[in-house]
Scaffold this active site. Structure first.
Site, mmCIF file in Angstrom:
data_model
loop_
_atom_site.group_PDB
_atom_site.id
_atom_site.type_symbol
_atom_site.label_atom_id
_atom_site.label_comp_id
_atom_site.label_asym_id
_atom_site.label_seq_id
_atom_site.Cartn_x
_atom_site.Cartn_y
_atom_site.Cartn_z
ATOM 1 N N ASP A 27 -5.674 1.477 6.973
ATOM 2 C CA ASP A 27 -5.492 2.001 5.045
ATOM 3 C C ASP A 27 -3.622 1.737 4.915
ATOM 4 O O ASP A 27 -3.422 3.274 5.700
ATOM 5 C CB ASP A 27 -6.061 3.018 4.628
ATOM 6 C CG ASP A 27 -6.150 2.608 3.612
ATOM 7 O OD1 ASP A 27 -6.202 1.386 2.909
ATOM 8 O OD2 ASP A 27 -7.291 3.255 3.089
ATOM 9 N N ASN A 75 -13.078 -6.556 -0.736
ATOM 10 C CA ASN A 75 -11.546 -6.757 -0.897
ATOM 11 C C ASN A 75 -10.701 -7.686 -1.768
ATOM 12 O O ASN A 75 -10.036 -7.507 -2.521
ATOM 13 C CB ASN A 75 -10.826 -6.958 0.690
ATOM 14 C CG ASN A 75 -10.520 -5.227 1.476
ATOM 15 O OD1 ASN A 75 -9.903 -5.168 2.163
ATOM 16 N ND2 ASN A 75 -10.253 -4.378 0.151
HETATM 17 C C1 IPE Z 1 -10.408 -0.406 3.758
HETATM 18 O O1 IPE Z 1 -9.609 -0.362 3.053
HETATM 19 C C2 IPE Z 1 -11.048 -2.220 3.698
HETATM 20 C C3 IPE Z 1 -9.425 -2.277 5.084
HETATM 21 C C4 IPE Z 1 -8.952 -1.484 5.380
HETATM 22 C C5 IPE Z 1 -9.579 -3.451 5.224
HETATM 23 P P1 IPE Z 1 -9.742 0.148 1.847
HETATM 24 O O2 IPE Z 1 -8.459 0.530 0.620
HETATM 25 O O3 IPE Z 1 -9.881 -1.784 0.439
HETATM 26 O O4 IPE Z 1 -10.759 0.517 0.848
HETATM 27 P P2 IPE Z 1 -10.806 1.811 -0.098
HETATM 28 O O5 IPE Z 1 -11.177 0.796 -1.620
HETATM 29 O O6 IPE Z 1 -9.903 2.626 -0.502
HETATM 30 O O7 IPE Z 1 -11.999 2.495 -0.319
HETATM 31 C C1 IPE Z 2 -4.999 -1.500 3.774
HETATM 32 O O1 IPE Z 2 -3.872 -0.909 3.047
HETATM 33 C C2 IPE Z 2 -5.087 -3.453 3.771
HETATM 34 C C3 IPE Z 2 -6.148 -3.649 3.428
HETATM 35 C C4 IPE Z 2 -7.122 -3.678 2.987
HETATM 36 C C5 IPE Z 2 -5.654 -5.164 3.593
HETATM 37 P P1 IPE Z 2 -4.446 -1.411 1.324
HETATM 38 O O2 IPE Z 2 -3.746 -2.228 0.984
HETATM 39 O O3 IPE Z 2 -5.798 -0.832 1.109
HETATM 40 O O4 IPE Z 2 -3.120 -0.193 1.028
HETATM 41 P P2 IPE Z 2 -3.118 0.811 0.324
HETATM 42 O O5 IPE Z 2 -4.520 1.777 -0.368
HETATM 43 O O6 IPE Z 2 -3.159 0.197 -1.581
HETATM 44 O O7 IPE Z 2 -2.353 2.118 -0.299
HETATM 45 MG MG MG Z 3 -6.732 0.847 0.705
#
Ligand code: IPE
Ligand code: IPE
Ligand code: MG
Length: 257
Positions: A27, A75
């Protein structure tokens, strides 16, 4: 990134006390990119490189399995351009990295509802799983369109169907049987879960499998999660006292039961 200085397992880590299986919620890609003044997709691109190095690091240091959360069932709520970019990135990475992973003995598997993915990505996924199925240097699971609740629901549906057909009796439903209907069948449960970026939640990841997993949360954003960060996570893991509900003296018996 500090790939070179930490090629071998750092001396203060106990090689016998490593997690057999590490799971990561990668994340913070978007925030990392925004902080650099870059579009979010630049964070995903960098994040993919970090995952590649972590996989190699796990192999170098003797961690037998790595499971990475790459795309959740939630997602899809992101802007279409970001979702499309991620799907193309997965496909491109598979094309580009498969032969090297195969050479290094990686057995790759994808967890999730793959039927919703584009057919060209599915083709690469199928090819990569088939090609590396006989490898044993390290197990690499990538969760794409994965959601734990839907995984458990699907398992229940499959079991119910068997009962409906008369192939299974309700008494035969055990924890092991249910686990065999999850995407993760055949893998041991993760010993260590790492989530980057300061968030402290599971976001629908491996709810069943993480029942007794040690959790490690770090403020580092995923694109910053290098070997030095992984070392810190392993050091924290080795300082934990895992009991599995028993008293400390009896833990060995629990593990060998
Ligand atoms: C969790 O991250 C999913 C992945 C890392 C693929 P998100 O960024 O989507 O999670 P939330 O929305 O903050 O819970
Ligand atoms: C995790 O990073 C990757 C995926 C969920 C695919 P994020 O895209 O959630 O990054 P933040 O949380 O917006 O910084
Ligand atoms: Mg995220």
């Amino acid at each position: 990134m500090t790939t070179q200085p930490l090629r071998n397992l750092p001396a203060d880590l106990d090689p016998h006390g490593l997690p057999k299986h590490v799971a990561v919620i990668m994340d913070g890609n978007g925030r990392w990119a925004t902080r650099q003044g870059l579009p979010r997709i630049a964070g995903h691109r960098r994040g993919a490189r970090v995952l590649k190095d972590l996989l190699r690091c796990c192999k170098d240091w003797g961690v037998g399995a790595l499971t990475a959360y790459a795309f959740s069932t939630e997602n899809w709520r992101r802007p279409t351009e970001e979702v499309d970019f991620l799907m193309v990135l997965f496909e491109r990475l598979l094309r580009k990295e498969l032969s090297e992973m195969h050479r290094e003995g990686v057995r790759i598997r994808f967890l999730g509802d793959l039927s919703a993915l584009h057919s060209s990505l599915r083709r690469e996924i199928d090819r990569s799983m088939a090609e590396t199925a006989g490898n044993s240097a390290i197990e690499f699971n990538v969760a794409i369109n994965y959601g734990s609740r839907s995984e458990i629901t699907r398992a229940c549906r499959e079991v119910a169907e068997k009962i409906h057909q008369g192939a299974l009796s309700p008494d035969a439903i055990t924890e092991d049987l249910l686990a065999r209907h999850l995407y993760t069948t055949g893998s041991c449960d993760p010993d260590l879960l790492i989530r980057t970026s300061g968030e402290q939640r599971l976001s629908n990841f491996l709810l069943w499998q993480l029942a007794y997993t040690e959790m490690y949360f770090t403020d580092a954003l995923w694109p910053e999660f290098d070997r030095a960060e992984f070392y810190k996570a392993l050091l924290a893991f080795q300082g934990r006292n895992r009991r599995f509900g028993a008293v400390p003296e009896a833990v060995k018996e629990v593990l060998t039961a």
